[in-house]
Design a protein around this motif. Structure first.
Motif, PDB file in Angstrom:
ATOM      1  N   LYS A   2      -8.746 -27.863 -25.214  1.00 46.82           N
ATOM      2  CA  LYS A   2      -8.532 -26.414 -25.126  1.00 46.82           C
ATOM      3  C   LYS A   2      -7.105 -26.101 -24.703  1.00 46.82           C
ATOM      4  O   LYS A   2      -6.509 -25.146 -25.190  1.00 46.82           O
ATOM      5  N   LYS A   3      -6.556 -26.927 -23.795  1.00 44.33           N
ATOM      6  CA  LYS A   3      -5.186 -26.719 -23.351  1.00 44.33           C
ATOM      7  C   LYS A   3      -4.213 -26.911 -24.510  1.00 44.33           C
ATOM      8  O   LYS A   3      -3.245 -26.157 -24.655  1.00 44.33           O
ATOM      9  N   PHE A   4      -4.471 -27.918 -25.337  1.00 40.65           N
ATOM     10  CA  PHE A   4      -3.609 -28.176 -26.488  1.00 40.65           C
ATOM     11  C   PHE A   4      -3.645 -26.999 -27.468  1.00 40.65           C
ATOM     12  O   PHE A   4      -2.596 -26.553 -27.938  1.00 40.65           O
ATOM     13  N   PHE A   6      -4.499 -23.905 -26.845  1.00 42.90           N
ATOM     14  CA  PHE A   6      -3.881 -22.748 -26.215  1.00 42.90           C
ATOM     15  C   PHE A   6      -2.356 -22.868 -26.256  1.00 42.90           C
ATOM     16  O   PHE A   6      -1.657 -21.900 -26.548  1.00 42.90           O
ATOM     17  N   GLY A   7      -1.841 -24.061 -25.990  1.00 41.11           N
ATOM     18  CA  GLY A   7      -0.400 -24.289 -26.042  1.00 41.11           C
ATOM     19  C   GLY A   7       0.154 -24.096 -27.444  1.00 41.11           C
ATOM     20  O   GLY A   7       1.222 -23.512 -27.631  1.00 41.11           O
TER      21      GLY A   7
END
Length: 129
Positions: A2-4, A6-7
């Protein structure tokens, strides 16, 4: 994961915003020419440095030395070239940082730390054929 995502989404929005700002400042045609020229120049630099880096790997192997540093540099040049091929100013800046020798030296310890950390956790597997 999810962080990837979002980034990546944040990068796309930042690139679009930067296109708009630079397009308003210098004009749409000059903005497009700037994007195309940075991509072409960056890819030419990446090709030249990448070829030298691959030769360094071969030279290390011929001398019987582990090519770890040369492989990391080749990987960084490949990633830098890929980022330069993408349209955008932020990706161009990051790509140039990966290609230029001075800044590449700054990133190498971080990459080695990341790889050592992954190897200790057993998340990196090296296959020999």
């Amino acid at each position: 994961m999810k962080k990837f995502l979002f980034g990546l989404l944040a990068l796309v929005f930042a690139e679009i915003a930067l296109f708009i700002v630079i397009g308003n400042a210098i004009g749409v045609l000059y903005t497009l020419l700037l994007i195309i020229s940075t991509s072409v120049v960056g890819l030419l630099i990446a090709k030249q440095r990448g070829t030298k880096s691959v030769q360094d790997i071969q030279k290390s192997l011929q001398q019987g030395q582990p090519p770890a540093v040369a492989m990391i540099e080749t990987f960084m040049i490949f990633i830098g070239g890929a980022l330069l091929a993408l349209p955008g100013f932020i990706t161009d800046i990051i790509g140039l940082l990966f290609i230029l020798g001075i800044t590449r030296k700054l990133f190498k310890p971080v990459i080695f730390y990341f790889l050592r950390k992954r190897m200790k956790k057993g998340q990196v597997v090296i296959l020999q054929r």
